[in-house]
Design a protein around this motif. Sequence first.
Motif, PDB file in Angstrom:
ATOM      1  N   GLN A 151       4.183 -24.484  -6.521  1.00 36.56           N
ATOM      2  CA  GLN A 151       3.456 -24.430  -5.248  1.00 36.56           C
ATOM      3  C   GLN A 151       3.611 -23.051  -4.599  1.00 36.56           C
ATOM      4  O   GLN A 151       2.670 -22.540  -3.993  1.00 36.56           O
ATOM      5  N   ARG A 152       4.780 -22.447  -4.747  1.00 34.40           N
ATOM      6  CA  ARG A 152       4.994 -21.110  -4.214  1.00 34.40           C
ATOM      7  C   ARG A 152       4.048 -20.112  -4.877  1.00 34.40           C
ATOM      8  O   ARG A 152       3.478 -19.240  -4.209  1.00 34.40           O
ATOM      9  N   PHE A 153       3.877 -20.251  -6.192  1.00 34.75           N
ATOM     10  CA  PHE A 153       2.930 -19.376  -6.893  1.00 34.75           C
ATOM     11  C   PHE A 153       1.507 -19.584  -6.376  1.00 34.75           C
ATOM     12  O   PHE A 153       0.766 -18.625  -6.130  1.00 34.75           O
ATOM     13  N   ILE A 154       1.101 -20.843  -6.205  1.00 35.11           N
ATOM     14  CA  ILE A 154      -0.244 -21.140  -5.722  1.00 35.11           C
ATOM     15  C   ILE A 154      -0.471 -20.516  -4.343  1.00 35.11           C
ATOM     16  O   ILE A 154      -1.546 -19.960  -4.054  1.00 35.11           O
ATOM     17  N   ASP A 155       0.561 -20.577  -3.498  1.00 33.18           N
ATOM     18  CA  ASP A 155       0.431 -20.037  -2.144  1.00 33.18           C
ATOM     19  C   ASP A 155       0.273 -18.518  -2.150  1.00 33.18           C
ATOM     20  O   ASP A 155      -0.472 -17.954  -1.329  1.00 33.18           O
ATOM     21  N   VAL A 156       0.971 -17.850  -3.048  1.00 32.66           N
ATOM     22  CA  VAL A 156       0.976 -16.391  -3.028  1.00 32.66           C
ATOM     23  C   VAL A 156      -0.093 -15.780  -3.932  1.00 32.66           C
ATOM     24  O   VAL A 156      -0.393 -14.591  -3.805  1.00 32.66           O
ATOM     25  N   TYR A 157      -0.678 -16.580  -4.794  1.00 34.18           N
ATOM     26  CA  TYR A 157      -1.616 -16.018  -5.774  1.00 34.18           C
ATOM     27  C   TYR A 157      -2.813 -15.312  -5.128  1.00 34.18           C
ATOM     28  O   TYR A 157      -3.243 -14.258  -5.629  1.00 34.18           O
ATOM     29  N   PRO A 158      -3.385 -15.804  -4.050  1.00 33.65           N
ATOM     30  CA  PRO A 158      -4.512 -15.071  -3.445  1.00 33.65           C
ATOM     31  C   PRO A 158      -4.152 -13.624  -3.101  1.00 33.65           C
ATOM     32  O   PRO A 158      -4.999 -12.727  -3.220  1.00 33.65           O
ATOM     33  N   LEU A 159      -2.900 -13.383  -2.699  1.00 33.35           N
ATOM     34  CA  LEU A 159      -2.473 -12.009  -2.410  1.00 33.35           C
ATOM     35  C   LEU A 159      -2.317 -11.208  -3.700  1.00 33.35           C
ATOM     36  O   LEU A 159      -2.697 -10.031  -3.765  1.00 33.35           O
ATOM     37  N   LEU A 160      -1.781 -11.848  -4.734  1.00 33.74           N
ATOM     38  CA  LEU A 160      -1.601 -11.162  -6.019  1.00 33.74           C
ATOM     39  C   LEU A 160      -2.951 -10.791  -6.630  1.00 33.74           C
ATOM     40  O   LEU A 160      -3.091  -9.734  -7.253  1.00 33.74           O
ATOM     41  N   ALA A 161      -3.928 -11.666  -6.465  1.00 35.01           N
ATOM     42  CA  ALA A 161      -5.246 -11.432  -7.064  1.00 35.01           C
ATOM     43  C   ALA A 161      -5.954 -10.234  -6.435  1.00 35.01           C
ATOM     44  O   ALA A 161      -6.882  -9.672  -7.040  1.00 35.01           O
ATOM     45  N   LYS A 162      -5.540  -9.814  -5.245  1.00 34.07           N
ATOM     46  CA  LYS A 162      -6.182  -8.685  -4.580  1.00 34.07           C
ATOM     47  C   LYS A 162      -5.609  -7.335  -5.029  1.00 34.07           C
ATOM     48  O   LYS A 162      -6.135  -6.284  -4.663  1.00 34.07           O
ATOM     49  N   GLN A 163      -4.533  -7.378  -5.803  1.00 33.52           N
ATOM     50  CA  GLN A 163      -3.906  -6.141  -6.234  1.00 33.52           C
ATOM     51  C   GLN A 163      -4.758  -5.447  -7.295  1.00 33.52           C
ATOM     52  O   GLN A 163      -5.538  -6.099  -8.009  1.00 33.52           O
ATOM     53  N   PRO A 164      -4.624  -4.130  -7.416  1.00 33.47           N
ATOM     54  CA  PRO A 164      -5.475  -3.394  -8.365  1.00 33.47           C
ATOM     55  C   PRO A 164      -5.214  -3.746  -9.830  1.00 33.47           C
ATOM     56  O   PRO A 164      -6.106  -3.625 -10.660  1.00 33.47           O
ATOM     57  N   LYS A 165      -4.017  -4.200 -10.148  1.00 31.17           N
ATOM     58  CA  LYS A 165      -3.708  -4.607 -11.515  1.00 31.17           C
ATOM     59  C   LYS A 165      -3.719  -6.132 -11.630  1.00 31.17           C
ATOM     60  O   LYS A 165      -3.389  -6.838 -10.679  1.00 31.17           O
ATOM     61  N   ALA A 166      -4.072  -6.589 -12.814  1.00 34.24           N
ATOM     62  CA  ALA A 166      -4.075  -8.037 -13.051  1.00 34.24           C
ATOM     63  C   ALA A 166      -2.656  -8.530 -13.305  1.00 34.24           C
ATOM     64  O   ALA A 166      -1.823  -7.823 -13.887  1.00 34.24           O
ATOM     65  N   VAL A 167      -2.374  -9.766 -12.897  1.00 36.02           N
ATOM     66  CA  VAL A 167      -1.054 -10.361 -13.081  1.00 36.02           C
ATOM     67  C   VAL A 167      -0.868 -10.757 -14.546  1.00 36.02           C
ATOM     68  O   VAL A 167      -1.742 -11.378 -15.149  1.00 36.02           O
ATOM     69  N   LYS A 168       0.288 -10.394 -15.116  1.00 36.51           N
ATOM     70  CA  LYS A 168       0.614 -10.787 -16.487  1.00 36.51           C
ATOM     71  C   LYS A 168       1.554 -11.979 -16.497  1.00 36.51           C
ATOM     72  O   LYS A 168       1.358 -12.940 -17.231  1.00 36.51           O
ATOM     73  N   TYR A 169       2.626 -11.896 -15.690  1.00 33.21           N
ATOM     74  CA  TYR A 169       3.549 -13.022 -15.597  1.00 33.21           C
ATOM     75  C   TYR A 169       4.166 -13.051 -14.212  1.00 33.21           C
ATOM     76  O   TYR A 169       4.198 -12.043 -13.492  1.00 33.21           O
ATOM     77  N   VAL A 170       4.670 -14.235 -13.862  1.00 34.36           N
ATOM     78  CA  VAL A 170       5.367 -14.410 -12.594  1.00 34.36           C
ATOM     79  C   VAL A 170       6.632 -15.198 -12.867  1.00 34.36           C
ATOM     80  O   VAL A 170       6.577 -16.293 -13.441  1.00 34.36           O
ATOM     81  N   ASP A 171       7.764 -14.622 -12.472  1.00 34.70           N
ATOM     82  CA  ASP A 171       9.058 -15.290 -12.625  1.00 34.70           C
ATOM     83  C   ASP A 171       9.428 -15.907 -11.283  1.00 34.70           C
ATOM     84  O   ASP A 171       9.620 -15.201 -10.285  1.00 34.70           O
TER      85      ASP A 171
END
Length: 242
Positions: free
Chosen positions: A203-223
């Motif tokens: 759920q923490r990932f789901i909450d923060v993902y919209p912010l991650l998706a706005k970054q110039p690089k694509a997300v590879k992994y999240v720990d």
Amino acid sequence: MTEVRHKQIRFWSGVAFLLAVITGLIVGGVKIQEYLQDAQRAPVQVVDFSGDFSHVNVTRLERLIRQSQPGSFFALDVNEVYKLVEAQPWVYRASVRKQWPNTLKIYLVEQQPVAQWNDDFLLNPYGETFNASADDLGLPKLFGPGGSEKTALEGYNAMQSLLATTAMPIAEMSLSERFAWQIQLENGIELNLGRQEFIDRLQRFIDVYPLLAKQPKAVKYVDLRYDTGLAVGWQEAEDEKS
């Protein structure tokens, strides 16, 4: 003497009659047995399959049944047919019965695959494995130690329900020997959820993902193996091109 002789005659006549009756019964029994065993006189003309199924090859299954039970309708062993039918990979449950005069009725409940397990088996909704191929069904891949099938499927279902509104379904999920969870989403992002509170971490990932998706690089992994916060790995340009 005449009376004694008459008694003897009646006695032996009775014995002869009894022997004739016994002989007739034996001969009749043999004839009946021969008749019942004669597939040409009482064949199984119809094998009637019913139920909701799409993967069971009933043509092949009927051929197997006729090969294993070549005798007459009367000689056919329903229990043996039942065992043969339920041994088929795609059959979850079955019922078998005879219907006079020449029909074998078989009701099938087909396995419902929900995931691939360790690249060797399929899982049904109850976390039970069965050995069949479903490469064309696009099922998620689950991995885990032997005996953890139900735990893995329950965890997958819980996480998939949480991700249902995000358009990020799970493509692959792994459960380690120490029962730590890792998932790969269909968009390629890998999530390390650890052993504890994996639903809260997801759920923490789901909450923060919209912010991650706005970054110039694509997300590879999240720990997410932290009490608070998370660590993010970004795709390099070479990864994005490949």
